[in-house]
Enzyme design. Structure first.
Site, mmCIF file in Angstrom:
data_model
loop_
_atom_site.group_PDB
_atom_site.id
_atom_site.type_symbol
_atom_site.label_atom_id
_atom_site.label_comp_id
_atom_site.label_asym_id
_atom_site.label_seq_id
_atom_site.Cartn_x
_atom_site.Cartn_y
_atom_site.Cartn_z
ATOM 1 N N HIS A 176 -12.899 -23.009 45.629
ATOM 2 C CA HIS A 176 -11.557 -22.632 45.691
ATOM 3 C C HIS A 176 -11.318 -22.687 47.330
ATOM 4 O O HIS A 176 -11.578 -21.662 48.031
ATOM 5 C CB HIS A 176 -11.324 -21.041 45.368
ATOM 6 C CG HIS A 176 -11.381 -21.089 43.885
ATOM 7 N ND1 HIS A 176 -10.473 -21.200 42.865
ATOM 8 C CD2 HIS A 176 -12.560 -20.835 43.204
ATOM 9 C CE1 HIS A 176 -10.939 -20.770 41.623
ATOM 10 N NE2 HIS A 176 -12.250 -20.828 41.861
ATOM 11 N N PHE A 177 -10.854 -23.800 47.916
ATOM 12 C CA PHE A 177 -10.749 -24.046 49.524
ATOM 13 C C PHE A 177 -9.460 -23.431 49.913
ATOM 14 O O PHE A 177 -9.225 -23.747 50.989
ATOM 15 C CB PHE A 177 -11.135 -25.546 49.615
ATOM 16 C CG PHE A 177 -12.476 -25.687 49.784
ATOM 17 C CD1 PHE A 177 -13.678 -24.796 49.724
ATOM 18 C CD2 PHE A 177 -12.948 -27.082 49.740
ATOM 19 C CE1 PHE A 177 -14.953 -24.925 49.765
ATOM 20 C CE2 PHE A 177 -14.421 -27.438 49.816
ATOM 21 C CZ PHE A 177 -15.289 -26.241 49.806
ATOM 22 N N ARG A 178 -8.632 -23.009 49.317
ATOM 23 C CA ARG A 178 -7.320 -22.283 49.828
ATOM 24 C C ARG A 178 -6.271 -22.925 50.370
ATOM 25 O O ARG A 178 -5.483 -22.485 51.206
ATOM 26 C CB ARG A 178 -7.784 -21.107 50.720
ATOM 27 C CG ARG A 178 -8.701 -20.238 50.133
ATOM 28 C CD ARG A 178 -8.674 -19.483 48.981
ATOM 29 N NE ARG A 178 -9.462 -18.444 48.551
ATOM 30 C CZ ARG A 178 -9.699 -18.016 47.309
ATOM 31 N NH1 ARG A 178 -8.766 -18.630 46.458
ATOM 32 N NH2 ARG A 178 -10.312 -17.234 46.752
ATOM 33 N N HIS B 194 -18.246 -21.440 34.974
ATOM 34 C CA HIS B 194 -19.117 -19.848 35.243
ATOM 35 C C HIS B 194 -19.294 -18.829 33.932
ATOM 36 O O HIS B 194 -18.715 -18.003 33.710
ATOM 37 C CB HIS B 194 -18.362 -19.057 36.147
ATOM 38 C CG HIS B 194 -16.798 -19.157 36.255
ATOM 39 N ND1 HIS B 194 -16.004 -18.953 35.055
ATOM 40 C CD2 HIS B 194 -16.012 -19.032 37.186
ATOM 41 C CE1 HIS B 194 -14.823 -18.583 35.280
ATOM 42 N NE2 HIS B 194 -14.590 -19.094 36.707
ATOM 43 N N ASN C 176 -5.663 -23.031 42.106
ATOM 44 C CA ASN C 176 -4.832 -21.751 42.175
ATOM 45 C C ASN C 176 -4.774 -21.634 43.821
ATOM 46 O O ASN C 176 -5.086 -20.488 44.274
ATOM 47 C CB ASN C 176 -5.573 -20.550 41.540
ATOM 48 C CG ASN C 176 -7.155 -20.160 42.059
ATOM 49 O OD1 ASN C 176 -7.800 -21.201 42.473
ATOM 50 N ND2 ASN C 176 -7.468 -19.078 41.958
ATOM 51 N N HIS D 164 -12.568 -14.643 50.491
ATOM 52 C CA HIS D 164 -11.463 -13.552 50.887
ATOM 53 C C HIS D 164 -11.897 -12.991 52.175
ATOM 54 O O HIS D 164 -13.170 -12.901 52.516
ATOM 55 C CB HIS D 164 -11.374 -12.710 49.755
ATOM 56 C CG HIS D 164 -10.671 -13.133 48.340
ATOM 57 N ND1 HIS D 164 -9.365 -13.498 48.443
ATOM 58 C CD2 HIS D 164 -11.438 -13.411 47.267
ATOM 59 C CE1 HIS D 164 -9.498 -13.975 46.899
ATOM 60 N NE2 HIS D 164 -10.321 -14.046 46.480
ATOM 61 N N ASP E 167 -18.262 -21.748 42.543
ATOM 62 C CA ASP E 167 -17.027 -20.794 42.298
ATOM 63 C C ASP E 167 -16.771 -20.235 43.746
ATOM 64 O O ASP E 167 -16.428 -18.933 43.793
ATOM 65 C CB ASP E 167 -17.210 -19.668 41.322
ATOM 66 C CG ASP E 167 -15.735 -19.418 40.982
ATOM 67 O OD1 ASP E 167 -14.624 -19.619 41.434
ATOM 68 O OD2 ASP E 167 -15.604 -18.136 40.348
ATOM 69 N N HIS F 51 -11.437 -21.195 32.477
ATOM 70 C CA HIS F 51 -11.763 -19.827 32.813
ATOM 71 C C HIS F 51 -11.825 -18.662 31.631
ATOM 72 O O HIS F 51 -10.571 -18.443 31.486
ATOM 73 C CB HIS F 51 -11.143 -19.214 34.184
ATOM 74 C CG HIS F 51 -11.561 -17.966 34.632
ATOM 75 N ND1 HIS F 51 -11.678 -17.555 35.929
ATOM 76 C CD2 HIS F 51 -11.470 -16.903 34.096
ATOM 77 C CE1 HIS F 51 -12.043 -16.186 35.895
ATOM 78 N NE2 HIS F 51 -11.786 -15.708 34.990
#
Ligand code: DOR
Length: 443
Positions: A62-64, A230, A94, A306, A302, A176
């Protein structure tokens, strides 16, 4: 731009054996693997004492980008990947905005071009009503369904909406798998808790098992290619081991293999909070067994960064997720150095497995004709991971203070060194990954 390299005297981990000798990468492609090659092409790299592996493929990050560059973006994330020997990644939808349309998908691909220093692919996210977009998307590794809510707003939990996607989707579906209904019920039970360890009770085994069962049933019923993201519990491993697997693959993350409750929550507090959660050691052992016997096909991180500020909030407010992309290879090399698996196992789980699950052509193996994405590792190098001395933009690691033996020293993408002796090299870029069709058989 492709590059050429001559790698001398390395211990090369080939698909079926480990051999010592030379490897030639010419214009980005592996052209020769032999005990001794009497000529040099491109830069000559002396690899005596080093092992040569295919570049790692991380099939879940999840590289944002777009949305939260203060946590990570495609540049910082891909640099962390390169430093960890990862030469390709698959990024999740996401983001903010989420990747739920072909336009958003193409926007991400444009952002990645000439900015990511390793190869990239992107999932498209399912919503209740975007099946047409999902099926129109061609430049994607597959459809991601959040069956239970996690970071962001993506969620498809209603059985009829899930069934509609499985009935008509034209590409791989990655789930997921957590049951939203049960999750909401259990959240209420723990709504006053301030104990991070309760995370595994809120998101209990049943929560994961219900959803995984449903996804497996829908895959069988509609003949759809399914990848279970996962996996975290012994019960899910048992379920997957017992079910026909022509179209179903599954992955496991290092945080679920190498950390467990209550220890992880006592040491890390909310930094150990992730979805699905870290469970007891019984599950970690079962996951390792599932990896060894092939029930679990590959490893993904994964990677879900944060900030330390977010993670220092109370249990209820702290977001779920932890960074991981830069340590997955050293974590597995450390297992090799401890004698718990072989280098060939690590390559099967980190390189060949993801390439096979996602049908990525010419990647994941050291073989003539394959792409020259390689990582040179020093199996004698021991280093302790330290917060602050990491590549991810959030500056911390769930593995801080862990002393690991076996580290990448050089990563090359299509024959171009992109990471060397602790430095990421500027001006090297990865390419958009391509993926095979929806037909599938595990090799
Ligand atoms: O812990 C998690 N964090 N699990 C997910 O599914 C999403 C991820 C994130 O994006 O933060």
């Amino acid at each position: 731009m492709t590059g050429s390299l001559t790698i001398r005297n390395g211990r090369m981990v080939l698909p079926d054996r480990v051999v010592s000798g030379d490897m030639i990468i010419e214009d980005g492609i592996i052209t020769t693997i032999a005990p001794r090659v009497p000529y040099t092409v491109g830069e000559e790299i002396e690899a005596t004492g080093l092992a040569v592996l295919p570049g790692v493929i991380d099939p879940q990050v999840h590289f944002r980008e777009p949305g939260h560059p203060q946590k990570e973006d495609l540049v910082s994330g891909s640099r962390a990947a390169a430093a960890g020997g990862v030469t390709a990644f698959l990024d999740m939808p996401n983001t903010d905005p989420p990747t739920t349309t072909v336009d958003e998908l193409h926007d991400k691909l444009e952002r990645a071009a000439q900015r990511c220093c390793v190869h990239y692919g992107f999932f498209i996210g399912a919503t209740r009503d975007n099946l047409e977009e999902l099926n129109r998307a061609e430049r994607t590794c597959g459809i991601k369904i959040f069956m239970g809510a996690s970071t962001g707003d993506l969620l498809v939990s209603e059985p009829d909406a899930l069934e509609a996607i499985f009935a008509d989707a034209n590409k791989l579906i990655a789930v997921h798998a957590e049951d939203e209904e049960r999750l909401l019920e259990r959240k209420i039970l723990y709504q006053d808790s301030e104990a991070p360890a309760d995370h595994a009770k809120v998101r209990d085994v049943e929560t994961a098992l219900h959803a995984t069962k449903l996804a497996v049933e829908l895959s069988h019923k509609h003949g759809r290619r399914l990848h279970v993201l996962h996996v975290t519990s012994e019960e899910e491993v048992d379920l997957l081991r017992a079910t026909p697997r022509e179209r179903i693959t599954a992955e496991v993350c290092p945080q679920h293999l190498f950390m467990w409750a209550p220890d992880a929550y006592e040491r890390l507090g909310n930094r150990a909070k992730c979805n699905p959660p870290i469970r007891t050691q019984r599950h970690a052992k079962a996951l390792w067994k599932g990896l060894v016997d092939g029930t679990l096909n590959c490893i993904a991180t994964d990677h879900a960064p944060h900030t330390t500020e977010e993670k220092s909030r109370g249990y209820q407010e702290a977001p779920s997720g932890m960074p991981g992309v830069e340590w997955v290879l050293p974590l597995m090399l450390d297992q090799v150095s401890k004698g718990n698996c072989t280098l060939s196992d690590a390559v099967r789980w980190l390189c060949q497995g993801p390439a096979d699950c996602h049908r990525i052509p010419r990647k994941g193996r050291l073989e003539v004709g394959y792409d020259g994405d390689v990582v040179l590792v020093d199996m004698g190098k021991t280093r302790t991971i330290e917060n602050g001395k990491v590549w991810t933009r959030v500056g911390w690691s769930p593995y801080a203070e862990w002393m690991l033996t076996g580290w990448p020293v050089l990563t090359a993408v299509l024959g171009n060194p992109v990471y060397r002796d602790g430095q990421v090299i500027e001006g090297v870029y990865g390419r958009e990954l391509t993926f095979g069709g929806s037909q599938f058989s595990v090799r």
